[in-house]
Enzyme design. Sequence first.
Site, PDB file in Angstrom:
ATOM      1  N   SER A 261       0.853  -1.177   0.000  1.00 48.49           N
ATOM      2  CA  SER A 261       0.000   0.000   0.000  1.00 48.49           C
ATOM      3  C   SER A 261       0.891   1.230   0.000  1.00 48.49           C
ATOM      4  O   SER A 261       1.998   1.204   0.520  1.00 48.49           O
ATOM      5  CB  SER A 261      -0.886  -0.019   1.253  1.00 48.49           C
ATOM      6  OG  SER A 261      -1.247   1.305   1.620  1.00 48.49           O
ATOM      7  N   LYS A 267       1.047  -3.690   4.562  1.00 50.29           N
ATOM      8  CA  LYS A 267       0.068  -4.395   3.724  1.00 50.29           C
ATOM      9  C   LYS A 267       0.679  -5.390   2.750  1.00 50.29           C
ATOM     10  O   LYS A 267       1.732  -5.157   2.163  1.00 50.29           O
ATOM     11  CB  LYS A 267      -0.712  -3.359   2.916  1.00 50.29           C
ATOM     12  CG  LYS A 267      -1.659  -2.536   3.767  1.00 50.29           C
ATOM     13  CD  LYS A 267      -2.887  -3.316   4.169  1.00 50.29           C
ATOM     14  CE  LYS A 267      -4.023  -2.995   3.219  1.00 50.29           C
ATOM     15  NZ  LYS A 267      -5.235  -3.712   3.592  1.00 50.29           N
TER      16      LYS A 267
END
Length: 442
Positions: A261, A267
């Site tokens: 991300s 992420k």
Amino acid sequence: MQAINASIGFDAKMWRQDIRGSLAHAAMLAHVGIISADDEAAIRQGLAEIAAEIEAGKFEWSEALEDVHMNIEARLTERIGEAGKRLHTARSRNDQVATDFRLWTRDAMDGLAAQMLDLVRALVARAEEHAGTIMPGYTHLQPAQPTTFGHHMLAYAEMIWRDRGRMLDARARLNECPLGSAAMCGTGFPIDRHATAKALGFDGPTRNSLDAVGSRDFAMEFLAACAICATHLSRLAEEIVIWTNPSFGFVKLSDGLTTGSSIMPQKRNPDAAELVRGKTGRMTGNLVGLLTVVKGLALTYAKDLQEDKEGVFDSAENLTLCLAASAAMVRDMQPNIARMAAAAGDGFSTATDLADWLVRELKLPFRDAHHVTGKLVAKAESMGVDLSGLTIAEMREVEPRITDSVFGVLTPAASVASRRSYGGTAPDNVRAMVAEWQERLA
Ligand code: ARG
């Protein structure tokens, strides 16, 4: 008119099939004496040069010439003169496009069927590796009964194998040649349709000229086979999304198959799986689109049928991507064996095994056993333990005849090992099924 009428923007994709069809047609015309051998040689030479031009990116496609068929024919006449103008004898664009499109779709079917086989191989390999890897099995996405990762992989192998069968069944029905049906009623020229069909790798010519130029169910079947396969891939993709969620933590995908991300540094998003799931929408849409185009269309050809191609091209291209991404994820997935084993006992997943024990050992009717087990589950739940956390005394408060041997069936390992019925989840069954698959795939 030109903007709405022209299809060259998308049907140029079929140039190889168009040239292949024209070569077969010209050879047949010369063979039966409708054109001279010299004309046929000139056509062959001219089409080879055009193919080279297109290959090299030097061919200028013209929207004014409408479609791939007119573009290539016009260029042929530009290059070889008179002979080029004889190529369209005993042929119409209606049988020409039907032939080209079948050839294109057939190639796409072969490519996709090969990719499906590759995915089945990947699934079977993972099943062999994980025949004994215990994981939770769900119905309603709620804990149901323990299963194994290998059994789960083989479930998808079955689906993708049927998808491949569907594609090949559709191919068999597609494989008849419309060429020589001309505009719609055939031709008065003494053509040899069996020869062109054979030259183009078809099983034979289509048997009715009206059907040949007016039907597109071969494309519908292709789209249906794509949509069904995409639907299966979408379910696998959804499971990968769930399994890779850290709250589950059943499976990890390597960095090459996830994205980060721009703001959240931790992420690992399963974008490939999400796109496989998402692309299913357009593939279903392409099927519904063509069904709707052809519905209510009076025989035979109408320009509506030019709308048959883009969905087919789109489904072929996107299913190719989805199958490649799915095979890559299946090969890459790293199951967290400890985590799945721990979760396999959650949610009283061996309650069925307890009920079965009551039937086997105490001869209770299954309905009564189901009832007793329900009470034991409620008791364990209220005490905050799982079924094997109850003492024998606590169990006997519900059913006084229960003995210690009940604890032998309450573990996930005992549960999966016991399910030996044909097609069941027991590791030995899965190993035997893997062996069957390997034989089938050899
Ligand atoms: N581009 C047309 C199509 O894809 C080719 C057939 C044209 N036939 C006709 N009668 N206008 O359908």
